[in-house]
Design an enzyme around this catalytic site. Structure first.
Site, PDB file in Angstrom:
ATOM      1  N   GLU A 230     -37.095  29.058  20.474  1.00 42.66           N
ATOM      2  CA  GLU A 230     -36.513  28.918  21.817  1.00 42.66           C
ATOM      3  C   GLU A 230     -36.600  30.286  22.456  1.00 42.66           C
ATOM      4  O   GLU A 230     -35.895  31.217  22.073  1.00 42.66           O
ATOM      5  CB  GLU A 230     -35.058  28.428  21.724  1.00 42.66           C
ATOM      6  CG  GLU A 230     -34.507  27.974  23.070  1.00 42.66           C
ATOM      7  CD  GLU A 230     -33.659  29.020  23.764  1.00 42.66           C
ATOM      8  OE1 GLU A 230     -34.226  29.691  24.672  1.00 42.66           O
ATOM      9  OE2 GLU A 230     -32.491  29.179  23.425  1.00 42.66           O
ATOM     10  N   CYS A 264     -30.908  32.240  28.786  1.00 42.58           N
ATOM     11  CA  CYS A 264     -32.268  31.717  28.934  1.00 42.58           C
ATOM     12  C   CYS A 264     -32.306  30.564  29.923  1.00 42.58           C
ATOM     13  O   CYS A 264     -33.290  30.378  30.631  1.00 42.58           O
ATOM     14  CB  CYS A 264     -32.802  31.269  27.577  1.00 42.58           C
ATOM     15  SG  CYS A 264     -32.999  32.603  26.389  1.00 42.58           S
TER      16      CYS A 264
END
Length: 469
Positions: A230, A264
């Protein structure tokens, strides 16, 4: 190898503690311990493994104030957000304690003349390379499903949050996990490749930068080991004329500055239809300017420092270069002092494609606004990025909602709401935002051997004429 890990309070610059990094002999001892306990943990009943995770959730909930303070001291997030993070970890543990056993139960297959099923078996020892921005949640969302599935965890946490790393190991041990089932490795990034090469380590997961993701994927790939990555995101936040503009503006400020802008899945690129661009920019800029900046331990503070002064310096360089290339600075843009980790809420418009604000992830409270001619143009701008983690679209038009849901290139699309992670739903990205998924049943099964079992019932012979592939 790295010798010392230091915990620095980004608000004050003061050193909180120093921790000696593991020696080669210490690291070998921990790898041996993980490999030794893995078969025992694998054979432990899934109900017992789930009970450990349930107790972990209880500890996180009960001690959330103390754990929140630790997070705030080490990486600077506002105290209430840190307490909420610990509470979210508790909820994630409860989710997997309740549903995890069902996620790894055998899947029966209707197969005449055979007893056939699919089973989900743990891979073994999994290395987790985790970031500092959500120092508890990022780890728990790996650890809770991995432990329920029967895997053993090794945590290489970010070097600036060693206190959080050690606390997580302590919590899991206090919850009843046998020694070695989850260990924090106080090591630098220079030790990761050697761990990935070790045959006792079966797989790895990483949340972090593109560069770190490429490195882990390369080293793991050399040894044919499973990885889940990720990575970064430059999430689009698209606003159309039919949207509730006031709510969209208010949410835009929140979505850009969550975790001091260091997420993020924080909205970073605000793509606004030309018909509402002027009021959106005015409202968004006003909302960003109004945020209260200060000591993150003060409950009234809305925006604390970035995790390190170096990160704030790098963000300032990106903004300055973008303005030099033609971007228009609506507010913010400069640190209050050369060594400060604080960065003011910042808004950029008229952003040229060759600037960092257009092509790169800006990891801090900087909102980049783009004006779209129509829906087609909005989708084009939203997808004109190498990232693909999350996206948010604001419209009350059902046809527009459907198009955004289907055509935005991202791991998740939220309509009339900000992007968040939730244990019930798969989480991850596409393109340079990584691959694989965390959370939900999908995330739990990422680190399992999905094994097909087919047993012929009856005479024990074999049928002829069937394909063997």
């Amino acid at each position: 190898m790295t010798n010392i890990l230091r915990s620095i309070n980004p608000t004050t610059g003061a050193m909180l503690a120093e921790y000696p990094a593991l020696s080669s002999a210490d690291l070998e001892q921990r790898l041996a311990r993980a490999a030794a306990v893995a078969p025992r943990w694998r054979r432990t009943a899934v109900a017992e493994r789930a009970a450990v995770v349930a107790r972990l959730g209880d500890l996180l909930e009960r001690e959330k104030d103390r754990l929140g303070r630790l997070m705030t001291l080490e990486m600077g997030k506002p105290i209430q957000a840190a307490i909420d993070e610990a509470a979210k970890c508790a909820a994630g543990c409860r989710f997997y304690a309740e549903h995890g056993p069902g996620f790894v139960s055998d899947l029966r297959v209707d197969d005449e003349g055979h007893r056939s099923f699919v089973t989900y078996e743990p891979l073994g020892v999994v290395l987790a390379v985790m970031p500092w921005n959500f120092p508890f949640w990022q780890v728990i969302r790996f650890a809770a499903p991995a432990l329920v599935a029967g895997n053993v965890g090794l945590l290489k946490h970010a070097s600036n949050v060693p206190g959080c790393a050690l606390e997580l190991q302590s919590l899991i041990e206090r919850a009843g996990a046998p020694e070695g089932v989850f260990q924090a490795l106080l090591i630098g990034s220079d030790a990761v490749s050697g761990i990935l090469a070790d045959p006792r380590v079966a797989a790895a997961t990483l949340t972090g930068s593109e560069g770190a993701g490429r490195s882990v994927a390369q080293h793991a790939g050399e040894h044919l080991k499973k990885t889940v990555l990720e990575l970064g995101g430059s999430d689009a936040f698209v606003v159309m004329p039919s949207a509730d503009l006031d709510r969209a503006v208010k949410t835009a400020v929140q979505a850009r500055t969550i975790n001091n802008g260091q997420s993020c899945i924080a909205a970073k690129r605000f793509i606004v239809h030309k018909a509402i661009a002027e009021p959106f920019i005015a409202g968004f800029t006003s909302g960003m300017r109004a945020l209260r900046i200060g000591d993150p331990l003060d409950s009234a503070t809305q925006l604390g420092p970035l995790a390190t002064a170096k990160l704030a310096e790098e963000l300032e360089v990106q903004v300055t270069e973008s303005v030099a290339k033609g971007a228009r600075l609506m507010c913010g843009g400069h640190r209050p002092a050369p060594e400060s980790a604080f960065f003011p809420p910042t808004v950029l418009t008229h952003i040229p494609p060759e600037s960092p604000a257009y092509r790169d992830e800006l990891f801090g409270p900087v909102g980049c606004v783009f004006v779209a001619r129509d829906m087609d143009d909005a989708i084009r701008i939203a997808n004109d990025t190498r990232f693909g983690l999350g996206a948010s679209a604001w419209t009350t038009d059902p046809a527009e909602q459907e198009r955004f849901a289907r055509e935005l290139d991202a791991g998740s699309v939220f309509v009339n709401d900000m992007v968040v992670s939730d244990p019930r739903f798969p989480f991850g990205g596409v393109k340079a935002s990584g691959y694989g998924r965390e959370l939900s049943d999908v995330g739990l099964r990422e680190f399992t051997n999905v094994k097909t079992v087919r047993m012929r019932i009856g005479d024990g012979g074999s049928r002829s004429g069937q394909s063997t592939e």
